[in-house]
Structure formats: C-alpha cells, structure tokens
Design a protein around this motif. Structure first.
Motif, mmCIF file in Angstrom:
data_model
loop_
_atom_site.group_PDB
_atom_site.id
_atom_site.type_symbol
_atom_site.label_atom_id
_atom_site.label_comp_id
_atom_site.label_asym_id
_atom_site.label_seq_id
_atom_site.Cartn_x
_atom_site.Cartn_y
_atom_site.Cartn_z
ATOM 1 N N ALA A 42 44.010 26.437 9.295
ATOM 2 C CA ALA A 42 44.666 28.462 9.210
ATOM 3 C C ALA A 42 43.618 28.759 11.115
ATOM 4 N N LYS A 43 42.869 28.216 10.599
ATOM 5 C CA LYS A 43 42.081 28.601 11.740
ATOM 6 C C LYS A 43 42.434 28.045 13.168
ATOM 7 N N PHE A 44 42.016 26.880 13.428
ATOM 8 C CA PHE A 44 42.520 26.024 14.795
ATOM 9 C C PHE A 44 44.304 26.227 14.441
ATOM 10 N N TRP A 45 44.826 26.233 13.402
ATOM 11 C CA TRP A 45 46.477 26.427 13.763
ATOM 12 C C TRP A 45 46.440 27.818 15.021
ATOM 13 N N ARG A 46 45.512 28.670 14.078
ATOM 14 C CA ARG A 46 45.717 29.974 15.722
ATOM 15 C C ARG A 46 45.590 30.098 16.287
ATOM 16 N N LYS A 47 44.407 29.580 16.476
ATOM 17 C CA LYS A 47 43.691 29.328 17.504
ATOM 18 C C LYS A 47 44.684 28.040 18.645
ATOM 19 N N TYR A 48 45.280 27.377 18.177
ATOM 20 C CA TYR A 48 46.122 27.098 18.905
ATOM 21 C C TYR A 48 47.477 27.883 19.260
ATOM 22 N N LEU A 49 48.026 28.539 18.677
ATOM 23 C CA LEU A 49 48.860 29.366 19.087
ATOM 24 C C LEU A 49 48.552 29.969 19.837
ATOM 25 N N LYS A 50 47.163 30.927 19.874
ATOM 26 C CA LYS A 50 46.534 31.919 20.662
ATOM 27 C C LYS A 50 46.579 30.829 22.352
ATOM 28 N N SER A 51 45.811 29.821 22.304
ATOM 29 C CA SER A 51 46.075 29.108 23.294
ATOM 30 C C SER A 51 47.219 29.126 23.778
ATOM 31 N N ARG A 52 48.470 28.485 23.136
ATOM 32 C CA ARG A 52 49.587 28.199 23.884
ATOM 33 C C ARG A 52 50.056 29.489 24.224
ATOM 34 N N LYS A 53 50.065 30.283 23.263
ATOM 35 C CA LYS A 53 50.412 31.515 24.053
ATOM 36 C C LYS A 53 50.082 32.434 25.199
ATOM 37 N N VAL A 54 48.869 32.208 25.214
ATOM 38 C CA VAL A 54 48.287 32.643 26.977
ATOM 39 C C VAL A 54 48.688 31.372 27.653
ATOM 40 N N LYS A 56 51.216 30.223 28.205
ATOM 41 C CA LYS A 56 52.714 30.613 28.530
ATOM 42 C C LYS A 56 53.075 31.705 29.310
ATOM 43 N N ILE A 57 51.916 32.625 29.001
ATOM 44 C CA ILE A 57 51.270 33.681 30.018
ATOM 45 C C ILE A 57 51.276 33.410 31.314
ATOM 46 N N ARG A 58 50.084 32.220 31.330
ATOM 47 C CA ARG A 58 49.821 31.857 32.359
ATOM 48 C C ARG A 58 50.350 31.186 33.117
ATOM 49 N N GLU A 59 51.805 30.611 33.192
ATOM 50 C CA GLU A 59 52.431 29.799 33.499
ATOM 51 C C GLU A 59 53.689 30.694 33.594
ATOM 52 N N LYS A 61 53.206 34.001 34.388
ATOM 53 C CA LYS A 61 52.507 34.638 35.744
ATOM 54 C C LYS A 61 52.234 33.689 36.765
ATOM 55 N N LEU A 62 52.148 32.259 36.691
ATOM 56 C CA LEU A 62 52.029 31.495 37.888
ATOM 57 C C LEU A 62 54.056 31.451 38.483
ATOM 58 N N MET A 63 54.644 31.212 37.058
ATOM 59 C CA MET A 63 56.276 31.033 38.324
ATOM 60 C C MET A 63 56.620 32.535 38.879
ATOM 61 N N ARG A 64 56.418 34.205 38.287
ATOM 62 C CA ARG A 64 56.473 34.987 39.114
ATOM 63 C C ARG A 64 56.257 34.964 40.439
ATOM 64 N N LYS A 65 54.442 34.725 40.266
ATOM 65 C CA LYS A 65 53.697 35.014 41.610
ATOM 66 C C LYS A 65 54.422 33.741 42.731
ATOM 67 N N SER A 66 54.692 32.447 42.142
ATOM 68 C CA SER A 66 55.547 32.055 42.743
ATOM 69 C C SER A 66 56.893 32.177 43.834
ATOM 70 N N VAL A 67 58.149 33.018 42.557
ATOM 71 C CA VAL A 67 58.983 33.418 42.810
ATOM 72 C C VAL A 67 59.003 34.466 43.827
ATOM 73 N N ASN A 68 57.806 35.554 43.609
ATOM 74 C CA ASN A 68 57.473 36.458 44.677
ATOM 75 C C ASN A 68 57.315 36.100 45.913
ATOM 76 N N ALA A 69 56.057 35.499 45.434
ATOM 77 C CA ALA A 69 56.109 34.186 47.335
ATOM 78 C C ALA A 69 57.259 33.818 48.013
ATOM 79 N N ILE A 70 58.069 32.797 47.114
ATOM 80 C CA ILE A 70 59.605 32.624 47.860
ATOM 81 C C ILE A 70 60.194 33.695 48.495
ATOM 82 N N GLN A 71 60.567 34.531 47.682
ATOM 83 C CA GLN A 71 61.474 35.514 47.841
ATOM 84 C C GLN A 71 60.489 36.144 48.735
#
Length: 341
Positions: A42-54, A56-59, A61-71
């Motif tokens: 359970a500990k590693f599963w929660r850690k995995y889910l948290k890392s995957r969420k982080v 996704k959040i980073r991706e 943010k990067l996507m929004r930053k890229s979109v803003n730069a392109i725009q």
C-alpha cells in the motif's frame, strides 16, 4: 483412576497444547508477515499514485507553458504581419476624410483603435503642413468648408458638388487682355450665367465676375460692365432647397453710393438721359429691384460671394434657403414658389 491412565491423559493434553500453541504461532507469524507486506504494498502503491499525479501535473504545467510560448510567438508573428500589412496599405490613405482601414484580428482591436487614432492625427498634421506650403489649397479647403456649412442638409444639389473642384475662373478671364486693362482686382469667380429679365422673365446670358472688391455683371460679347454691386449693398442671397440652379440677389437700394451702379455713357446699354445712380436692367427699364440668376455652378458662386462679402462684413451670413419667398422686380413684389412638379 490409575496413575498410568492419568499420565496418558495428561500427555495427550500436553500434546494438544503444544500443537495449539505452535499453530497459533505459525498463523500469527503468517498474519504479521501478510500485514507487513500489505502495508508495504500500500505504501509503494500510494507512492506510485502520488508520483504519477505529480508527473501529470508537471506535464500539464509544461504543456501550458509550451502553449503559452507558442501562442505568444504566434501573436507576435501576427502583430508583425499586421504591422507590415498596415504599413503597405496606409500609404494610400492620405486623405484625412478617408474612412477605409485594413481588416484587423479580434485580439488586436485595442491596438488597432489606438493606431487608427494616431494615424488619423498624423495625416491631419501632414495635411495641415501641406496647406501651409500651398496657400491655394488652404483657400480651396476654406471654400469647401463654407459650402458645407451653408448647403449641407439644406440644398439637394449640394451632394453633386462635393467631388467637383472649385475652379473659380471658368471662362479664363484672367488671360483676357481686355479685362486686365479694365480691372486689376483678383478674380474670385467668373462664369457665363443666365440672368432672368425683370420685364419678360427670359434668360439673358451674362458674365458674372466676383472680385475681391465688387460683383460685376458683364456683357458676354464686349465685356462692358452692366452692373457693379458693392459687397456691402448685397442684403441677402435667397435660394430654394430643391435640386435647381436659381438664386436671388436682394440688393439694398437705400444707399445710392454703394448700391448697383451704372457704368459711363460709353456702355452699350446706358442712355444719355440716365442720371447718376439709376439702376438699369438689360431690357432698358429704369427700375431697381432684386436680381435672379441661373447657373450650373450655383454652390461655388454663392460660397465665394459669401466669403467676399464676409471680408467686408465679418458677421455676413445673410443667405436663406426656402421654397417660397417674395422678390422685388422693379416697383412690384413677385411671389416666387419652387416645386418639384
């Protein structure tokens, strides 16, 4: 019960206790191991889910930053393209009254409105500088502005005169040597018009010349002066609101020195029996009254006469536009009515 029997029963009970304790220990050990494993999983599963969420959040943010730069780059490119297009197209928009303007994207509306205001001020400034370098253009602009104040929304024939330039001398009187010997005043307006005879109502061709000092009516063949009207003696100019080319000059005859004057005896229509200060018609009638003219350059003629009269009287604005008014022809009053019928 014998001791042997008791001993056998006791051994059975002890063997059962040992088995029970061992089984309990083994099951508990297994349970503890399973619990530890479940907690670890359970500990590693929660850690995995948290890392995957982080991740996704980073991706995101990067996507929004890229979109803003392109725009941002796209908008800058569109702005540059718009400014280049604007530079090539506004070079043709030199007239201050021109309302044409290139199409603009929706996200540049505010910039477009500011540029439009700045460009309009700039071309007005350039136009004023050109007027300062060319006084004749300033004079023509003043004449057009005066015509707009007098006739806009009042006279139906005004619209067709907007694009027509005010030429002033339509008969090239400035090049006439006979006129140069006769009068040296600058010519403001000269044209061959029709005068309505007081006696018969017929149209008589005549040359109307407006100078900076007087309004002259000349014979079209000999250029002899028939009437000379001082600007101070012109009481009112009356016209209709319809699409016609008639106007009436109401003359003030109270002051004989500034009213219409006959020319000397060598004039072709002057009689030897006329006294000084008499008003003479083309018909030979020794009567005074208003003058009715017909000209295809009515707007220009009236505008320039108003400006000339304004130089002698700063508050001159005696012009009216109505379709029914009374005119004095000789000793009689005539009611003039204009109609489309």
């Amino acid at each position: 019960i014998s001791l042997e029997t008791y001993r056998t029963e006791r051994l059975d009970d002890l063997a059962l206790l040992i088995q029970k304790t061992f089984r309990c220990y083994r099951i508990r050990k297994k349970f503890v191991a399973m619990t530890t494993a479940q907690i670890l999983i359970a500990k590693f599963w929660r850690k995995y889910l948290k890392s995957r969420k982080v991740r996704k959040i980073r991706e995101l943010k990067l996507m929004r930053k890229s979109v803003n730069a392109i725009q941002r780059c796209y908008i800058q490119w569109k702005r540059l393209l718009y400014l280049r297009q604007l530079t090539t197209e506004v070079t043709r928009l030199t007239s201050p009254v021109s309302k044409s303007w290139p199409h603009v994207p929706s996200y540049l509306q505010e910039t477009n409105s500011l540029l439009k205001i700045l460009f309009h001020r700039w071309r007005c400034r350039q136009y004023r500088r050109c007027l300062d370098n060319h006084p004749s253009d300033r004079l023509r602009l003043n004449e057009k502005s005066t015509a707009s104040e007098i006739f806009k929304g009042e006279k139906e024939s005004y619209e067709r005169s907007i694009t027509h330039p005010f030429l002033g001398d339509y008969i090239r009187l400035r090049q006439n040597s006979q006129w140069r010997r006769m009068d040296s005043s600058p010519i403001v307006f000269a044209d061959l018009i029709n005068k309505v005879a007081r006696s018969s109502g017929k149209l008589i061709p005549t040359v109307l010349v407006t100078t900076t000092t007087a309004i002259l009516l000349l014979d079209p063949r000999t250029l002899s002066i028939k009437y000379k009207i001082h600007p101070n003696s012109l009481k009112q100019i009356t016209m209709s609101t319809l699409n016609d080319d008639f106007c009436v000059f109401q003359i003030d005859h109270s002051d004989e020195e500034v009213a219409m004057e006959t020319m000397p005896r060598n004039s072709c229509i002057c009689s030897n029996n006329l006294n000084s200060g008499d008003k003479v018609d083309y018909d030979g009638n020794n009567t005074g009254g208003d003058l009715i003219f017909h000209t295809c350059h009515l707007i220009e003629m009236v505008t320039k006469i108003v400006l000339v009269c304004g130089n002698f009287c700063r508050n001159f604005g005696n012009h009216s536009l109505n379709n029914c008014h009374g005119e004095k022809l000789g000793a009689e009053m005539l009611r003039v009515v204009f109609s489309n019928e």
